[in-house]
Motif scaffolding. Structure first.
Motif, short mmCIF file in Angstrom:
data_model
loop_
_atom_site.label_atom_id
_atom_site.label_comp_id
_atom_site.label_asym_id
_atom_site.label_seq_id
_atom_site.Cartn_x
_atom_site.Cartn_y
_atom_site.Cartn_z
N ARG A 123 0.83 -1.21 0.00
CA ARG A 123 0.00 0.00 0.00
C ARG A 123 0.87 1.26 0.00
NH1 ARG A 123 -5.25 0.30 1.43
NH2 ARG A 123 -4.86 2.17 2.69
N LYS A 124 2.08 1.16 0.55
CA LYS A 124 2.95 2.33 0.68
C LYS A 124 4.27 2.19 -0.11
CE LYS A 124 0.26 4.59 3.50
NZ LYS A 124 0.48 4.67 4.95
N ASP A 125 4.71 0.96 -0.33
CA ASP A 125 6.02 0.75 -0.95
C ASP A 125 5.89 0.12 -2.34
OD1 ASP A 125 7.33 1.74 1.32
OD2 ASP A 125 7.15 -0.20 2.31
N ILE A 151 4.27 2.62 6.99
CA ILE A 151 3.11 1.72 7.04
C ILE A 151 2.49 1.83 8.42
CG2 ILE A 151 2.37 -0.67 6.83
CD1 ILE A 151 4.99 -1.09 5.17
N GLY A 152 1.19 2.11 8.46
CA GLY A 152 0.52 2.31 9.73
C GLY A 152 -0.49 1.23 10.05
N PHE A 153 -1.11 1.34 11.22
CA PHE A 153 -2.08 0.33 11.66
C PHE A 153 -3.23 0.19 10.68
CE2 PHE A 153 -5.78 -1.14 14.03
CZ PHE A 153 -5.26 -2.30 14.62
N VAL A 177 -6.80 -2.96 6.88
CA VAL A 177 -7.54 -3.20 5.64
C VAL A 177 -6.86 -4.27 4.78
CG1 VAL A 177 -8.50 -0.89 5.60
CG2 VAL A 177 -6.33 -1.33 4.42
N SER A 178 -5.88 -4.96 5.35
CA SER A 178 -5.11 -5.95 4.58
C SER A 178 -5.19 -7.36 5.14
CB SER A 178 -3.64 -5.51 4.51
OG SER A 178 -3.52 -4.23 3.93
N GLY A 179 -6.25 -7.64 5.87
CA GLY A 179 -6.45 -9.00 6.37
C GLY A 179 -6.07 -9.23 7.81
N PHE A 180 -5.53 -8.23 8.50
CA PHE A 180 -5.10 -8.43 9.88
C PHE A 180 -6.25 -8.68 10.86
CE2 PHE A 180 -0.77 -8.25 9.33
CZ PHE A 180 -0.08 -8.12 10.53
N PRO A 181 -7.48 -8.18 10.60
CA PRO A 181 -8.56 -8.48 11.54
C PRO A 181 -8.76 -9.98 11.79
CG PRO A 181 -9.22 -6.70 10.10
CD PRO A 181 -7.90 -7.19 9.58
N LYS A 182 -8.48 -10.81 10.77
CA LYS A 182 -8.62 -12.27 10.95
C LYS A 182 -7.57 -12.78 11.93
CE LYS A 182 -10.42 -13.01 6.27
NZ LYS A 182 -10.18 -13.66 4.96
N VAL A 183 -6.35 -12.26 11.81
CA VAL A 183 -5.29 -12.66 12.74
C VAL A 183 -5.58 -12.09 14.12
CG1 VAL A 183 -2.81 -12.65 13.16
CG2 VAL A 183 -3.67 -12.62 10.80
N LEU A 184 -6.08 -10.85 14.15
CA LEU A 184 -6.42 -10.19 15.41
C LEU A 184 -7.46 -11.00 16.18
CD1 LEU A 184 -6.27 -7.67 17.24
CD2 LEU A 184 -8.04 -6.64 15.81
N LEU A 202 3.38 -5.84 16.26
CA LEU A 202 3.64 -4.62 15.47
C LEU A 202 4.76 -3.80 16.09
CD1 LEU A 202 -0.01 -3.53 14.55
CD2 LEU A 202 1.67 -4.69 13.11
N THR A 203 4.85 -3.82 17.42
CA THR A 203 5.92 -3.10 18.11
C THR A 203 7.27 -3.72 17.79
OG1 THR A 203 4.50 -2.41 19.93
CG2 THR A 203 6.86 -2.43 20.35
N ILE A 204 7.36 -5.05 17.86
CA ILE A 204 8.65 -5.69 17.58
C ILE A 204 9.01 -5.57 16.11
CG2 ILE A 204 7.84 -8.05 17.14
CD1 ILE A 204 10.24 -9.05 18.72
#
Length: 228
Positions: free
Chosen positions: A76-78, A103-105, A110-117, A129-131
Motif C-alpha cells: 500500500r505504501k512501498d 506503514i501504519g495500523f 484493511v489488509s487481512g489483519f482483523p482475521k489474525v487479530l 507490530l511493536t517488535i
C-alpha cells in the motif's frame, strides 16, 4: 523513472532471463504463493505464534494469514516488482523510497489483519507490530536519504540459483542509481541471510537480539553506499 530499469530483463550467469515488472494485482494469487512459501518459518513472522498458538496446523494457518496481510499492507505504501522466469513468478522485490510514507495500523487493518487479530487478540498483535517496528530502529537512525529493501523473496523452487543476487546487482542497484539514490539499506531476522547480504556488497551496521514472549529473534541491519 527509466522504463529500461523498471521493466527490464536481466541475464543470469547461465543465460536464463528474469524480467522485472511493476506489481500487477492480476498476479496476486501467484505472488502470494511465492511470498508465503519464501518466508515459511521466517523468525520474525513464525516466532509470533510459538508458545502462543497450540498445534502445528493452527500455527501454519495463522502464519499464512499473517504473511499475506503483511504483504498487502506493505505494498500500500512501498513499490513492488515481480521477477518472471519462463513466464512464472520467481521473485518479488519490495522497496521503500526515501519519500515513502510509513506503514501504519490502518494499512494492516484493511489488509487481512482483523482475521489474525480475532485469533490472537489485540494485545499480542500490538506486541507484534511493536517488535516489527523495532527491527527498523537502527535503519531509522540513519540520517542520509535511503532506499530500503523491505522484502526480497525468491520462490523456494528457484533458490540457490543466483536469482536473489541477480535481483540486487542487476535490478535493484541500477533502479536506485537511476533515481539518484546513494544509500541502500536492508534488515534480516534470519542468520542464514547474513552471508548473502555481505556477499552482495552490503556492510553490517549492527546485530541485535529482540524478544517476543520469551522467544529470541536475531536482527541484522546492513547498508550499501552506492558510487556513481
Amino acid at each position: 523513472m527509466d522504463k529500461s530499469v523498471r521493466n527490464g530483463k536481466w541475464r543470469l550467469n547461465w543465460g536464463t532471463m528474469v524480467e522485472y515488472r511493476e506489481y500487477d494485482a492480476s498476479y496476486e494469487e501467484e505472488v502470494l504463493k511465492v511470498f508465503t512459501s519464501a518466508f515459511f518459518k521466517y523468525p520474525l513472522f513464525y516466532t509470533v505464534f510459538q508458545g502462543v498458538v497450540k498445534g502445528e496446523k493452527n500455527i501454519n494457518e495463522l502464519y499464512e494469514l499473517l504473511i499475506k496481510g503483511i504483504f498487502k499492507a506493505t505494498i500500500r505504501k512501498d513499490e513492488c516488482y515481480i521477477g518472471f522466469l519462463n513466464g512464472r513468478v520467481a521473485s518479488i522485490v519490495i522497496i521503500e523510497r526515501p519519500t515513502s510514507k510509513p506503514i501504519g495500523f490502518w494499512d494492516y487493518a484493511v489488509s487481512g489483519f482483523p482475521k489474525v487479530l480475532f485469533k490472537l487478540g489485540i494485545i499480542k498483535i500490538m506486541k507484534y507490530l511493536t517488535i516489527a517496528d523495532d527491527t527498523e530502529i537502527v535503519v531509522k537512525r540513519i540520517k542520509e536519504p535511503r532506499w530500503h529493501l523491505y522484502f526480497l523473496a525468491v520462490d523456494p523452487a528457484h533458490q540457490h540459483e543466483g536469482i536473489g543476487s541477480d535481483a540486487i546487482q542487476n535490478f535493484l542497484i541500477p533502479l536506485v542509481k537511476k533515481n539518484g539514490g546513494k544509500l541502500l539499506t536492508v534488515t534480516t531476522n534470519a542468520k542464514k541471510n547474513v552471508k548473502f547480504y555481505l556477499d552482495n556488497g552490503f556492510s553490517l551496521v549492527e546485530e541485535e537480539k529482540l524478544s517476543y514472549y520469551g522467544n529470541t529473534i536475531g536482527n541484522w541491519t546492513f547498508r550499501m553506499d552506492l558510487n556513481d
